[in-house]
Structures are given as structure tokens and as C-alpha cells.
Design a protein around this motif. Sequence first.
Motif, PDB file in Angstrom:
ATOM      1  N   CYS A  47      -5.177   1.677   0.410  1.00 41.04           N
ATOM      2  CA  CYS A  47      -5.698   0.450   1.016  1.00 41.04           C
ATOM      3  C   CYS A  47      -4.783  -0.742   0.769  1.00 41.04           C
ATOM      4  CB  CYS A  47      -7.098   0.152   0.517  1.00 41.04           C
ATOM      5  SG  CYS A  47      -7.146  -0.416  -1.180  1.00 41.04           S
ATOM      6  N   GLY A  48      -3.713  -0.553  -0.005  1.00 44.08           N
ATOM      7  CA  GLY A  48      -2.757  -1.644  -0.175  1.00 44.08           C
ATOM      8  C   GLY A  48      -2.833  -2.341  -1.524  1.00 44.08           C
ATOM      9  N   LYS A  49      -3.530  -1.775  -2.487  1.00 44.56           N
ATOM     10  CA  LYS A  49      -3.653  -2.404  -3.804  1.00 44.56           C
ATOM     11  C   LYS A  49      -2.314  -2.456  -4.517  1.00 44.56           C
ATOM     12  CE  LYS A  49      -6.265   0.901  -5.306  1.00 44.56           C
ATOM     13  NZ  LYS A  49      -6.450   1.907  -4.255  1.00 44.56           N
TER      14      LYS A  49
HETATM   15  N1  LIG Z   1       7.600   2.219   0.525  1.00 46.03           N
HETATM   16  C1  LIG Z   1       6.696   2.427   1.511  1.00 46.03           C
HETATM   17  N2  LIG Z   1       7.103   2.687   2.776  1.00 46.03           N
HETATM   18  C2  LIG Z   1       6.210   2.888   3.755  1.00 46.03           C
HETATM   19  N3  LIG Z   1       4.876   2.859   3.598  1.00 46.03           N
HETATM   20  C3  LIG Z   1       4.397   2.615   2.372  1.00 46.03           C
HETATM   21  C4  LIG Z   1       5.279   2.388   1.264  1.00 46.03           C
HETATM   22  N4  LIG Z   1       4.529   2.167   0.166  1.00 46.03           N
HETATM   23  C5  LIG Z   1       3.244   2.257   0.569  1.00 46.03           C
HETATM   24  N5  LIG Z   1       3.154   2.520   1.887  1.00 46.03           N
HETATM   25  C6  LIG Z   1       1.912   2.649   2.679  1.00 46.03           C
HETATM   26  O1  LIG Z   1       1.194   1.467   2.526  1.00 46.03           O
HETATM   27  C7  LIG Z   1      -0.181   1.740   2.385  1.00 46.03           C
HETATM   28  C8  LIG Z   1      -0.697   1.110   1.111  1.00 46.03           C
HETATM   29  O2  LIG Z   1      -0.140   1.769   0.008  1.00 46.03           O
HETATM   30  P1  LIG Z   1      -0.507   1.395  -1.483  1.00 46.03           P
HETATM   31  O3  LIG Z   1      -0.378  -0.062  -1.661  1.00 46.03           O
HETATM   32  O4  LIG Z   1       0.318   2.246  -2.369  1.00 46.03           O
HETATM   33  O5  LIG Z   1      -2.019   1.842  -1.557  1.00 46.03           O
HETATM   34  P2  LIG Z   1      -2.976   1.960  -2.826  1.00 46.03           P
HETATM   35  O6  LIG Z   1      -2.228   1.535  -4.033  1.00 46.03           O
HETATM   36  O7  LIG Z   1      -4.114   1.087  -2.496  1.00 46.03           O
HETATM   37  O8  LIG Z   1      -3.394   3.390  -2.874  1.00 46.03           O
HETATM   38  C9  LIG Z   1      -0.342   3.243   2.422  1.00 46.03           C
HETATM   39  O9  LIG Z   1      -0.762   3.604   3.705  1.00 46.03           O
HETATM   40  C10 LIG Z   1       1.039   3.753   2.140  1.00 46.03           C
HETATM   41  O10 LIG Z   1       1.244   4.953   2.837  1.00 46.03           O
END
Ligand SMILES: Nc1ncnc2c1ncn2[C@@H]1O[C@H](COP(=O)(O)OP(=O)(O)O)[C@@H](O)[C@H]1O
Lengths: 309, 363
Positions: free
Chosen positions: B40-42
Motif C-alpha cells: 500500500c506504499g508504507k
Molecule cells: N523500486 C520499486 N520499483 C517499482 N515499484 C516499486 C518499487 N518499490 C515498491 N514498488 C511498488 O510500490 C508499491 C508500494 O510498495 P511498498 O511501499 O513497499 O509497500 P508496503 O511497504 O506498504 O508493503 C507496491 O505496489 C510495490 O510493488
Amino acid sequence: MAVTALAASETRRVPIRLRKLEDERWLALVLLMPTAVLLGLFIAYPFAEGVLLSLSSAKVGDPGEFVGLANFAKLWDDNIFWTSVWNTFWYTGVTTVFKLGLGLWLAMLLNRHFKGKAIVRAFILLPFIIPTVLSTFAWKWMFDPTFSVINWTLFKVGLIHARINWLGDSDLAMASIMVVNIWRGVPFFAISLLAGLQTISPELNEAAAIDGARPWNRFWYVTWPLLLPVTMVVMLFSVIQTFADFQLVYVMTGGGPANATHLFATYAYQIGIVSGLLSQGAAVSLAMFPFLFVIVVVQLLYIRRVETR
Amino acid sequence: MAEVSLHSLNKYFDTTHVVKNVDLQIRDKEFMVFVGPSGCGKTTTLRMIAGLEAISSGEIRIDNTVVNAVPPMDRDIAMVFQNYALYPHMSVASNMAFGLKMRKFEKAEIERRIKRAADILGIENLLDRKPRQLSGGQRQRVALGRAIVRDPKVFLFDEPLSNLDAKLRVQMRVELKKLHERLAVTSVYVTHDQVEAMTLGDRVVVMKDGIVQQVGEPLELYNRPANRFVAGFIGSPAMNFADVTLADGNGRVTAEAQGLKISLPDALASRARSKAGRKATLGIRPEDIRVANPGDSADHCFEAEVEVVEQLGSEILLDTRVGPALMAASIDPESKVRAHDKLRLVLNPARLHLFDAETEAAI
Ligand SMILES: Nc1ncnc2c1ncn2[C@@H]1O[C@H](COP(=O)(O)OP(=O)(O)O)[C@@H](O)[C@H]1O
Ligand SMILES: [Mg+2]
């Protein structure tokens, strides 16, 4: 475990002469046999033959007789031999430093994300893939004083006013073959070090960045120590190969001009095959052994230390 | 001593929009928890605060200074990573000393701080070990220690407990809480576990698909969820939902579904009246349902068939069927109930939630 359990359950059906295999020591011996035979046949035997040859006075068409260390004593007074010893160390040392530096630099570049990375990576491997003799001929042509691209380019740019005879001057010839060796060896360093870099979690660099480390400190305190075991193994391979290099020098200069660029291997070939003094040639190539042995042992000990840290 | 504020914060990975217009004020010394389902973007938000991820648009301020272009090392923050990210080739002491060494602290001061952190975390006897010689829980402590010694303006935690087994996780949760009380440093903590969010957070941010759903104190989220998502995410066992139609008649507003007709309490009724005839989602937590007594008002009772009985000792968790809907109820552990029993249940009308069927916002 599984093997012994299986063997035990079938004891009654196994003929007596095979029972011995149930003992793991016998089994290990049997399994090791093919390797031992192959090693003996293709490494130990030629090595022993080489040693015997170096202690004889054999020439082409003359089996000769045992002469003790006479061949080695002769080498002791041979200026060209000592030049080759020096050349081999100089050649190995200089090229390894450059190969490591350039390879590491390329590996760090390739460890970043950018478009077309796969293509660049494949491209970088090219010097490694092309047969050495082939690529070396191309280089030889490039270094040619009359027609070569290198002289032509330098001339057009205005850096030189007369032709440079790259392979005709002893210092320039050495530098030239070093350039080719570096060109050929960098891909191996780059790709191996890249593989090493990829095993280092990016989080460690991020943690270090948050901890206040500038890029250089992150490299020095985090990346480099974690890459060191891989680096040492890559260096070991490279040093062994470079130390015993033959093709490149043979094609580029044939050891010339005036025997100025001989390495152990080319000089051994020169004496043993070209001049037909088989025993003398064997002595030259065997003389390489103690040097290489010391280098390898030192490196292996160091790798051991690094890895158990 | 630091406030952290996010203004219209956005993050795109190529064309994927993963953090959407986040606005948030984190107060000095506050323990702020980001919670939401995975993806979710945390983490991305946290990494933007740390400076590990570039900001696509918007602004981040730490202590009223815009830090958008400030590299991580100059933000004076410390971060605890999910996988600890300890330097594997350094001893525990060196791991903790590294940040101070990079900042050119005096040797005596470094030693003093390591000793203090080791003391707080109970890892004095591990200082000479390498990370690989430690258990997961010990590594976690070292990672905390590395953050503590720095004495930063802000602590950032990315799911620091998710690699620990259940028992250790509960223990570390308690210790983290104590630690925060003792150190009183502004903290941002990311987790997907709503229990951690409820127990640790001074305030909690619930995120979904990169959008902040609600910000509030734990009890506020529990009692007054802003929408159906928050209602379902916060609380365990999860809130029951039933699709209902709102009706207004005889001066009462009711929520009706097959096998269910519940009168809404006055406050809720006045908000729902204008939506009479429309569809809505009724929400009620399992702990707000119990077995009905003969005296209970029929307005809040319904008939249910028990499908599963889970005896937990402290309570019995019933899975029941009400018309087409499934309702979980948490009832008295001494009750004699068996599967396939037909029961009359009653819900606590004061704890009813109603959500718009389309927007899913609380009515
Ligand atoms: N380096 C990256 N490149 C592309 N997409 C990313 C990257 N990092 C995260 N994402 C995408 O961004 C979204 C949020 O990721 P994330 O912040 O890690 O979620 P959370 O920590 O809430 O589980 C996810 O859909 C993930 O696939
Ligand atoms: Mg995450």
C-alpha cells in the motif's frame, strides 16, 4: 545416510565381493578413483616427465642423459631468462592492478539500474569470448606502425608527428601487450565482481548512508570488505593465468624485439621447441613453478583469512 | 526533538502512482504508526522520509526544514530495517559505532554511548560477536542499538518485528514501547499488523493503495472508523459487514436485510434518514454481539444459525449465518453452544456502524 541404509537393507542379495562397498571408506576410494586416474594421467605424469626432462640433456632427436641441475645452472647465467622472470612479474603485476581497477569500476557501473544494461553487459563480455589468437591478431594490426588505426588517429588528432613503432621498441612493446592483456582480462573481472556485488544487500549501503557515510566511505567500509573474498578469488585465477600467459605475447611480439618481451612460457617455447633444446626449455617452464607456487599459497592463505573473518 | 511533516507527498515508480497526496503532521516525540496491507506504499513513504527514495512531488519537512534535497546522512535520522541490515563483517560494537565514527565522534564518547545502548537493550555480552553469531531477536536488538546510539532526531522503523516468531514479537513490542517512553524521540513505524499499530501508536495512519484512509489515535480508529476499509482492517476478529437497505417508517430508521431488521439509534438514524430506500453496509464488531436474553428489545435481535464454534477460553468465537450474511460473534466462554444450533443474538446498537454502499464512507 540414505546410501548406507539402502545398502544395509539389501545385504543378503549383494555378492560378497561387493560387500566391501558398504564400508564408506572403500566406497569413497572407489568413487575417487576416476578423478585420481585422470589427474594422475594428465597432470602428475606430464609434470614428472617435465621434471625428468629438465634434469636431462635431451634435444630434438636426442634422448640425452641425466645431467642433474646443469640446465638450471645454465639458466642462472642466462640474461634473457632473468629478463623473462622480471617481465613476467612486471606484466602480471601491472595488468592485474589495471584489470582489478577497471573491472571494479565497470562492475559498480553495471550494478546500477539503467536502460540497455543487458546489452552493455553482453557487450563487455566480448573481449573474453573472442578467441585470444584472433583478437590479438586484430590488435597486432592496430599497433602496426604503417597502416594502423592507432597511429593514424594519434596523427590526425595531432598528438604525434612521426610514426610510432609500437611493437618495435622494447618498452612500447611491453606496454602494448599489457594493454591487450588488460583489454582481454577486464571482462572476467567485471562480470565476476558484478556477481559479487549483487550478493551484497543494497540495504547495507542504505543503512550506511543513513549512518552518515559518504559514498567513498560506503565503498571503503561496506562494499569493499564484503567484496574482498570474491575479489581475492578472481585475482588468484587471473594471476595464475597471466603469469603463464603465452598466446598473446607469442602472437604480438614473439618475445621480441630482441627478446625484450619474453615471459616464462614464451621463452620456454623459444628454447625448447624453436631451438630444439627440449631439456633447457623444460627447465625454464619448471622455473616458473616455485614463483607461482609462492604467489598462490600466499593468496590462498589470505583468502582463508578473509573468509573466516 | 523534531516534528516531521508531509505535504501533498507523491511517489511514482515510472508510471505507477504508489503514494498519493499524503498530508501528515507528525508531532514532536510522537510515535506514529503507518499500517495497511502489503503493497500500500508504507515502506515507500518511510524511505522518502529517510531520503532513500526520491520524492516525485510534494514536500517533506523535518524540524520545519524542507529536506527534499537533503541526502540521508544529513537528515539526522536513524532507521531500523526489516532484515536488520547489520554490517556482516563488523562486530556488534562496530556496527553500533559505525554511525558515530562516520560523524567523527570522540572515541570515549562512542564507547560511552555503546555502553549505554547495550545496557538499555541487554546486549552487553554480545558486543564482540558477529551478526551471524546472533539469533533473530538479538540481531533485532543490535539494529535498535545502532539506531539508539546515534541519538537522532527521528527514528524510522520498517516492520522491525516481522521476522521474529510470535512470542518474541510480543515481547519486543512491549520493549519498543518502553524504549519509546524512555527515549521520547519522534518515531515513524511501519507495519502491516494492526495489533502492533494499536498497541504501539500514539496515533495511527491507515493506508490503502497509496492513499491515507484515516489518521487518529488507536481507539478513535477502533470506535469511529472513517470508512469500511478502516473498520475492517482495525480490530481482531474483524468487524462483520452485512449489505442492508435503509428504510424510514413509523418514526424509526431501520437497516434491513434477509433475516435482519435492526433499528438504528437516534444519532445514526438522523444521519441515515436522508438515505432511506438506498443500499448501505452495516458493520458490527463480534464483541458487540451476544446471545439474547428474553428481555432484550426485538429491535436489535436477530436469528442466527451457528456454523462453527471456536472455544478460546477467554471467549467463544461463533461463526453464524444470518440469511445470506455471515456474522461472527464473540460470546461468553461458559455458553453451551454447538454447531447447527439456532440462536437468538442481540447487538449493541450504540456500537453499530453504517457505511455508504458506494463511497464506503461512514454514515
Ligand atoms: N523500486 C520499486 N520499483 C517499482 N515499484 C516499486 C518499487 N518499490 C515498491 N514498488 C511498488 O510500490 C508499491 C508500494 O510498495 P511498498 O511501499 O513497499 O509497500 P508496503 O511497504 O506498504 O508493503 C507496491 O505496489 C510495490 O510493488
Ligand atoms: Mg513494506
